[in-house]
Write a protein that holds these residues in place. Structure first.
Motif, PDB file in Angstrom:
ATOM      1  N   PRO A  31       3.765   1.138  -4.797  1.00 42.68           N
ATOM      2  CA  PRO A  31       4.599  -0.048  -5.042  1.00 42.68           C
ATOM      3  C   PRO A  31       4.066  -0.920  -6.180  1.00 42.68           C
ATOM      4  O   PRO A  31       2.892  -0.847  -6.530  1.00 42.68           O
ATOM      5  CB  PRO A  31       4.501  -0.817  -3.727  1.00 42.68           C
ATOM      6  N   TYR A  32       4.952  -1.736  -6.754  1.00 48.59           N
ATOM      7  CA  TYR A  32       4.537  -2.817  -7.645  1.00 48.59           C
ATOM      8  C   TYR A  32       4.016  -3.904  -6.728  1.00 48.59           C
ATOM      9  O   TYR A  32       4.777  -4.506  -5.973  1.00 48.59           O
ATOM     10  CB  TYR A  32       5.724  -3.313  -8.473  1.00 48.59           C
ATOM     11  N   LYS A  33       2.713  -4.170  -6.772  1.00 44.66           N
ATOM     12  CA  LYS A  33       2.093  -5.050  -5.767  1.00 44.66           C
ATOM     13  C   LYS A  33       2.207  -6.532  -6.140  1.00 44.66           C
ATOM     14  O   LYS A  33       2.403  -6.887  -7.288  1.00 44.66           O
ATOM     15  CB  LYS A  33       0.628  -4.661  -5.611  1.00 44.66           C
ATOM     16  N   MET A  59       0.860  -1.183   0.000  1.00 50.61           N
ATOM     17  CA  MET A  59       0.000   0.000   0.000  1.00 50.61           C
ATOM     18  C   MET A  59       0.904   1.243   0.000  1.00 50.61           C
ATOM     19  O   MET A  59       2.093   1.156   0.298  1.00 50.61           O
ATOM     20  CB  MET A  59      -0.920   0.037   1.233  1.00 50.61           C
ATOM     21  N   THR A  60       0.292   2.396  -0.305  1.00 46.96           N
ATOM     22  CA  THR A  60       1.030   3.656  -0.396  1.00 46.96           C
ATOM     23  C   THR A  60       0.706   4.519   0.823  1.00 46.96           C
ATOM     24  O   THR A  60      -0.473   4.736   1.135  1.00 46.96           O
ATOM     25  CB  THR A  60       0.598   4.403  -1.673  1.00 46.96           C
ATOM     26  N   LEU A  61       1.728   5.023   1.492  1.00 44.43           N
ATOM     27  CA  LEU A  61       1.506   5.838   2.678  1.00 44.43           C
ATOM     28  C   LEU A  61       1.590   7.324   2.322  1.00 44.43           C
ATOM     29  O   LEU A  61       2.347   7.706   1.424  1.00 44.43           O
ATOM     30  CB  LEU A  61       2.555   5.508   3.756  1.00 44.43           C
ATOM     31  N   ASP A  62       0.826   8.135   3.060  1.00 45.57           N
ATOM     32  CA  ASP A  62       1.002   9.577   2.862  1.00 45.57           C
ATOM     33  C   ASP A  62       2.140  10.042   3.776  1.00 45.57           C
ATOM     34  O   ASP A  62       2.705   9.253   4.558  1.00 45.57           O
ATOM     35  CB  ASP A  62      -0.316  10.333   3.104  1.00 45.57           C
ATOM     36  N   ALA A  63       2.461  11.329   3.704  1.00 43.29           N
ATOM     37  CA  ALA A  63       3.659  11.822   4.393  1.00 43.29           C
ATOM     38  C   ALA A  63       3.591  11.585   5.902  1.00 43.29           C
ATOM     39  O   ALA A  63       4.563  11.149   6.531  1.00 43.29           O
ATOM     40  CB  ALA A  63       3.870  13.303   4.094  1.00 43.29           C
ATOM     41  N   ARG A  64       2.421  11.859   6.479  1.00 42.59           N
ATOM     42  CA  ARG A  64       2.277  11.688   7.920  1.00 42.59           C
ATOM     43  C   ARG A  64       2.464  10.216   8.303  1.00 42.59           C
ATOM     44  O   ARG A  64       3.210   9.888   9.231  1.00 42.59           O
ATOM     45  CB  ARG A  64       0.885  12.156   8.353  1.00 42.59           C
ATOM     46  N   GLN A  65       1.771   9.347   7.582  1.00 37.73           N
ATOM     47  CA  GLN A  65       1.859   7.904   7.881  1.00 37.73           C
ATOM     48  C   GLN A  65       3.294   7.392   7.696  1.00 37.73           C
ATOM     49  O   GLN A  65       3.813   6.641   8.533  1.00 37.73           O
ATOM     50  CB  GLN A  65       0.929   7.119   6.941  1.00 37.73           C
ATOM     51  N   ALA A  66       3.910   7.808   6.618  1.00 43.24           N
ATOM     52  CA  ALA A  66       5.285   7.354   6.353  1.00 43.24           C
ATOM     53  C   ALA A  66       6.233   7.821   7.445  1.00 43.24           C
ATOM     54  O   ALA A  66       7.159   7.103   7.842  1.00 43.24           O
ATOM     55  CB  ALA A  66       5.746   7.851   4.984  1.00 43.24           C
ATOM     56  N   GLY A  67       5.993   9.024   7.938  1.00 41.22           N
ATOM     57  CA  GLY A  67       6.841   9.535   9.017  1.00 41.22           C
ATOM     58  C   GLY A  67       6.734   8.671  10.259  1.00 41.22           C
ATOM     59  O   GLY A  67       7.745   8.316  10.881  1.00 41.22           O
TER      60      GLY A  67
END
Lengths: 147, 147, 147, 147, 147, 147, 147, 147, 147, 147
Positions: free
Chosen positions: I71-73, I43-51
């Protein structure tokens, strides 16, 4: 591929007439493992055995000849079996395959357990937490030798 | 995939230092079948077991943590195994797979032999015509039920 | 997979130093077929043999230990070999596989030619229309038996 | 695919009437290896040969014409053969494939052993520890040349 | 697999220094088809040829030895090639494969076109509607014979 | 899949009545390569061509309609062809595939040789050391362009 | 395979520096579809284009040379793509493949839509029930002709 | 699998009676793309649509019921299509698959183009250098969301 | 493929430092199912989640950027999963796949359950005969429509 | 394989007579999930259940016997399902497979969710943005234990 058709006749007879592998094995006078494999097209019967099997399942004389011919072996339609019961055995090899290899080599050296000079016995093992399937396999160790 | 690297360290230690699966199993206090499978990356060790294995093979503390993580199971590089020893087991399923299925269903009804609630014992069986590999497998029967 | 690395060291030594399989086989005192297969990671050497091979190819003591460990066998990277020389053998099985089966069964009954208790000899056969490759294989017949 | 049907008729005749590959080969006057392969749909017969084979197995005139047509070759239903007897040959290539390659190149240089200009002879080799299958293959060496 | 590394060095030299297959072929004094295949790891060079190729691409002496070793042939990473240019050749076999077979057998009888005693020539064919790729292949016919 | 059945009728007529691809091609007035491919279910015939082919092989009016429908192309039953004659072409792509790619790109830039705007000619090339199969292929070069 | 490494450098630069395919395409002065495919290793750039791409992503001069070499095409790691976005295109071919075939043949006769003389345009199509992906493909029709 | 048989009846009717997909689509009152896919066993028809299709192709009432049942979708016999027209679409995914992915994500974020809420239009695009196939696809963008 | 390396760093941190998926999910403030899939590269995280994820697992700023790239899933190394836990899900589809299809179509008509507009919840379900794994899946029904 | 033929009879009866899985399940008195799977050849019925199913679909007595025989399980024709509805489940395993594994192990330790001691419930979940498919699965956790 007529041996396949004989196998299908045997299975149809078994299903529609309620026959038992244990019964035909008793009539043949051999283990239920070998006789079932033979009826399912994996082993070769001699004339006496083929006669008993043909009688039991109501097969023709030509069918009986096919039972006496060496079959093209391999009973499964796909490389990885889809049937859950059979898949579990495949999974055991996937999980324990390298363990089999290491322990047999540690005990015997380089070689294999024969799948030809082989026999097995499958029995119900009563158990309080639910009965178990117990399978005892015995295959001759064959050593790689130098030459 | 660090668990794979730990497995490779164990194998390298075993080969280069002449260690034995039977020895490490005795130290762990469990069967050689389970301990070997665990060392080969197929089972999960608890802290005490991992400590003993790490000591025996000279592993680091981080390696020890990997031994305690549940591995991604499956020990073979191809769907049909190329190694002759392991292939023979695959062949047994190919030849006897439908026989296993018929006999277990005849005895127990619809269901499977568990590959999880499962144990086995592999021993050398002395024999005049050449010693044999004897494998005893025991898996709980699990029934399909209606709902 | 360190045995693989030892195999690669051997091949590199052979190519860059112009060594010969026939030479190392003579030093080991066994057939060139068995010794080559062993050097290519398919057979297990004893201490004496591993010592000679290690000397000949300039291997380390650890490499020598790997030569004495039973390898995971199977020397080809794909199910159907791409190399033309090796493919021809695959083609022979594809074309003659059922012929092998019929003739061996006609002569011996149900069973197989062992690939373990097996040896072979590959020689040049001079011929006016162009020399020929002559391969003589000999494997013990193993019979399926009833039980 | 009518050639396939002719092959099946031949096999059915052989099984149900107890015929022998060695007998039909003797009548044709060629090796049992070539004649069996031809009967199994892998070789092309000339009019005389096809007539003898058709007589022996009780085939029609149309079947005879099919025996004289060049077949689409390849006798096995899967890439990796499931039948244990045939699999052992596949395993020999898997284990010894790179050995064949190295030894033929060491002796002859770059090229292959022909699978077309090829013949073989399969005989029973009596042996105290159990008779052996002996297969002698001879194929012309074909060299890669520059151009 | 060091021959592969030599191939990669050659390709890298060609791309980064703007070299030409036609040039190296001219220096070697053979066809561009054979020399390119050799540089790409499919043919075996003799000492003189390897020296020229090594000079042209700036290879080491060890690399040169690898060029003289018989390679494991097969230049493609998948059974069905993904590259569109190469796929078109695969498609030609898929569409015309049975046509090749019928026409060669009609002209020559049972046998094959050799892929070993083989040469080819690839040229640009000017054409008003767009230039064409012209490929001329010539392979010796090899007949199946009885034995 | 009725086109397949028409193809089988054509092959059966050819085998049992001894017909020739060269003859039907002459009657149609086109190359033997295109006409054979069309008869084998790979090309689409117009009404005149289909009429001639139907007459020659003794096909029904409905069969004739199928010859005029665009077929689902691809004439081989497996990804890697098992028939030795056809396999050799597959091997040529495996060995020379990257060579085709390099030489066509060196001459023409990025693009492909068309397998649609394509023709070929297969002839017997007499030769002292044994006659050869000569195949001339010509396909339009199609360039990748920017957009 | 150095072109692959250049592709990886480009992707890493894009991810870590927050670059855009649309930006680099605008700088190159071509469609975002072609430029993205080129950056992902599927198309060949000329010197000017490669210079711009190298500047934008911060590549070396050697990397730039690789961008100008014709790549081995095919961007996916498996025959059936696992990524859901890409799989949907595979599914469209699976579901609509025979429809494409029937409608193109009904309109144009026997032939194909070129994947070489091809361009496409992918745009966002605003829609009340949720925006849509709109893809317009245009490929030259190439006819099979008789010869 | 009776839906398959209905599809075969439709194709046979179309080929032998010279019918057109465009005609039946006009009668049904929907696009030729959807109607052709439905006739080829990929979509589900309602009673009115099935009635029109059955009339047009001369199907029975039972066939009509099958047209109204949801089919098992997937119209191609192999994972990689062998037919050249259909293969070109597969090649487009192979070459442009990662480009589709990058550009859709750059425009819309993480998600896919729906292959269910999807429509398309295939038209002939006249062109001086040869007419082109123009395909317009439109699929709803579906976003992955957090939960 | 740097996203893969970030996934490996996360797993290594989790194993060696004894972290929990439930903990990081709580910190992110989303379900453990979505957060674990995101950490495992699906899955793809936004900036807050990735932090938050980067903090929790001790990742670099560059790693954080990779978490925000789509990502390539596809998380599994083989088409048929070898790990027993994951295989059971594959088996459920093999056994119940047609049942899913029939029941969803009976309830909703032709269409699918979305795997994109989808969420799930996995909980432990206490049970006297042994606790159970309870998985609740919810996916939007997407209908095929005519056009 | 007669069980397959019984399954086909059931499907034909359902399609042509407009029957419902929910109805037959209600008559049998079990869940629609189990009964549908059983009718589709994946579960074993007892005499009472088989009688009801046979009545509902108009099957013969012999068909009824087949419903009572344990079937060879696995309902799909390919390893990766082509049908879009079923594929979405495969995709969920591909995307979430490692997530299932991590979360079940975090909660329960090493083991699996049984696919045998398993039940499920599939219901329509009304939703403003479009109804949803809701599937609740419950399988017993089975732990790997040491031995």
């Amino acid at each position: 591929m007529s041996r396949l058709e004989v196998t299908e006749k045997i299975i149809t007879a078994k299903v529609t007439r309620g026959l038992k592998w244990a019964d035909v094995a008793a009539k043949v006078g051999l283990s239920k493992e070998w006789v079932t494999a033979a009826c399912l097209g994996q082993m070769t019967l001699d004339a006496r055995q083929a006669g008993i099997v043909a009688d039991y399942f109501g097969l023709s004389e030509e069918d009986q000849r096919w039972l006496m011919a060496v079959p093209y072996k391999g009973s499964l339609p796909t490389q990885v079996p889809t049937d859950p019961l059979i898949y579990r055995f495949y999974e055991l090899i996937s999980v324990y395959g390298t363990t089999f290899k290491e322990l047999i080599h540690e005990e015997f050296g380089d070689g294999i357990m024969s799948a030809i000079d082989f026999k097995m016995d499958l029995v119900r093992e009563p158990h309080d937490a639910g009965d178990r399937v117990n399978i005892q396999m015995s295959g001759k160790f064959l050593a790689y030798k130098t030459y």
